[in-house]
Design an enzyme around this catalytic site. Structure first.
Site, mmCIF file in Angstrom:
data_model
loop_
_atom_site.group_PDB
_atom_site.id
_atom_site.type_symbol
_atom_site.label_atom_id
_atom_site.label_comp_id
_atom_site.label_asym_id
_atom_site.label_seq_id
_atom_site.Cartn_x
_atom_site.Cartn_y
_atom_site.Cartn_z
ATOM 1 N N ASP A 1 -43.284 10.794 -18.030
ATOM 2 C CA ASP A 1 -42.417 9.781 -17.757
ATOM 3 C C ASP A 1 -42.874 8.570 -18.737
ATOM 4 O O ASP A 1 -43.876 8.482 -19.175
ATOM 5 C CB ASP A 1 -42.876 9.479 -16.272
HETATM 6 N N1 URA Z 1 -45.443 14.208 -12.992
HETATM 7 C C1 URA Z 1 -44.828 12.952 -12.908
HETATM 8 O O1 URA Z 1 -44.588 12.599 -11.786
HETATM 9 N N2 URA Z 1 -44.823 12.428 -14.189
HETATM 10 C C2 URA Z 1 -45.062 12.735 -15.253
HETATM 11 O O2 URA Z 1 -44.806 11.986 -16.219
HETATM 12 C C3 URA Z 1 -45.736 14.020 -15.215
HETATM 13 C C4 URA Z 1 -46.013 14.811 -14.227
#
Ligand code: URA
Length: 243
Positions: free
Chosen positions: A102
């Protein structure tokens, strides 16, 4: 070596794209048009051209990237900086991020031009473990920690999450732990949180559903304020590698 593999490894494009280039008669082998992607070539003695330019063989490349918060895991984006923007000094043709973090997640991300490597790491059936460190508002009881490990339904209709490993390393009031949470994470934390509980720990999952860690912890009443991937399979983010 197959012609399409040679071109993909030389950063002309992904395997599918280079097959198109070959069929569109953009590729020559020793001066002759070559339209069959499976043609065997000798990477040491044959001369390969793409649009009449000689193609140097680069081979597969693998980068360990310490992703900072704030950049998008994509090759390009209309509004935000992407992970590729940190690779200005290298040939980024054909280079792509393996999997996705993310925008606000930090940590280990591989970039490669090797589609098979991507497949081996990301294909759900391969069950490659990914470990994340998190800080979250809320608390995790032993019962909840166990539930997360055994598998939960994050949202109605979604399959159970696969077995996970969850370790809580710290919990207490925000007031007493906030100095341990890195500076820039405060920005999204509103004031007057001092009396709220926070929890920190490690979670290892083998799947890669969208926002999976955040959603798993949310299902237990925990709101993630910091997430960092620290390992993929046996590869641990190099501590000496700056964001
Ligand atoms: N899980 C999440 O919630 N975000 C990420 O970036 C990776 C795994």
């Amino acid at each position: 070596m197959r012609l399409d593999k040679y071109l993909a490894q030389s950063s002309i494009g992904r395997r599918k794209a280079v097959r198109g280039f070959i069929k569109e008669e953009k590729v020559k082998v020793n001066g002759q048009l070559e339209i069959i992607p499976a043609t065997e070539i000798d990477e040491f003695s044959d001369t390969i051209e793409y649009l009449d330019e000689i193609v140097e063989h680069i081979g597969n490349v693998y980068y360990m990237f310490h992703k900072p918060s704030g950049c998008i895991t994509a090759r390009s984006d209309a509004n935000d900086k992407t992970v590729l923007d940190y690779f200005e000094e290298v040939n980024t043709n054909g280079l792509f991020p393996v999997g996705r973090l993310d925008k606000d997640t930090e940590g280990l991300l591989f970039l490669t031009n090797d589609g098979e490597f991507n497949h081996r790491l990301m294909y759900p059936d391969k069950h490659v473990n990914k470990t994340y460190f998190f800080w979250a508002f809320g608390s995790l009881s032993e019962e909840q920690r166990h539930q997360l490990e055994e598998g939960i339904t994050i949202e109605e209709g979604e399959p159970l999450t696969k077995q996970a490993k969850v370790e809580v390393i710290k919990s207490g009031l925000f007031a007493s732990l906030k100095d341990e949470i890195d500076g820039d994470k405060y920005e999204k934390v509103k004031k007057n949180r001092d009396v709220q509980s926070v929890v920190a720990g490690y979670i290892t999952i083998s799947e890669g559903r969208k926002h999976q860690v955040k959603r798993m912890l949310r299902a237990m009443g925990c709101y993630v304020i910091y997430l960092k991937r620290i390992s993929i399979g046996d590869v641990v983010l190099d501590k000496a590698l700056e964001k």
